[in-house]
Motif scaffolding. Structure first.
Motif, short mmCIF file in Angstrom:
data_model
loop_
_atom_site.label_atom_id
_atom_site.label_comp_id
_atom_site.label_asym_id
_atom_site.label_seq_id
_atom_site.Cartn_x
_atom_site.Cartn_y
_atom_site.Cartn_z
N ASN A 79 13.82 -14.85 33.85
CA ASN A 79 14.85 -15.74 34.40
C ASN A 79 14.73 -17.15 33.82
O ASN A 79 15.76 -17.79 33.53
CB ASN A 79 14.77 -15.77 35.92
N ASP A 83 17.67 -18.91 31.63
CA ASP A 83 18.23 -20.22 31.99
C ASP A 83 18.16 -21.20 30.83
O ASP A 83 19.12 -21.93 30.57
CB ASP A 83 17.51 -20.79 33.21
N GLU A 87 21.33 -22.83 28.95
CA GLU A 87 21.44 -24.28 28.85
C GLU A 87 21.64 -24.71 27.40
O GLU A 87 22.50 -25.53 27.09
CB GLU A 87 20.18 -24.93 29.43
#
Length: 96
Positions: A79, A83, A87
């Protein structure tokens, strides 16, 4: 080029023909009963599959084959990386 949506590689005409044959064979009053029976059967199959999956998972945990702490750590790392990639991809998309 225009693509027509198909269901299981069957066109609209074939679907209408199949529905016509179903109505002729079973009659319009039996079709809801048949659909209800198919729905119940699919639900029972799904429930049985979930029960088997839960039993296998429970048995594996009891035998120590599944280490939930390690699995949780791996999922947390995945995770975090996801992320970071999202981003980074977002900043690249904004610059383009």
């Amino acid at each position: 080029m225009i693509f027509k949506p198909t269901l299981l590689f069957i066109g609209g005409t074939e679907i209408i023909f199949i529905l016509f044959i179903v109505v002729m064979v079973f009659g319009a009053d039996k079709i809801p009963e048949i659909a209800r029976g198919l729905g119940k059967g699919m639900r029972q199959l799904k429930d049985a599959t979930n029960d088997i999956k839960n039993e296998v998972t429970k048995s594996a945990k009891e035998q120590g084959l599944i280490d939930t702490d390690v699995t949780k750590d791996i999922n947390d790392e995945i995770n975090k990386v996801r992320d970071e990639v999202e981003e980074f991809a977002g900043s690249v998309k904004r610059k383009l």
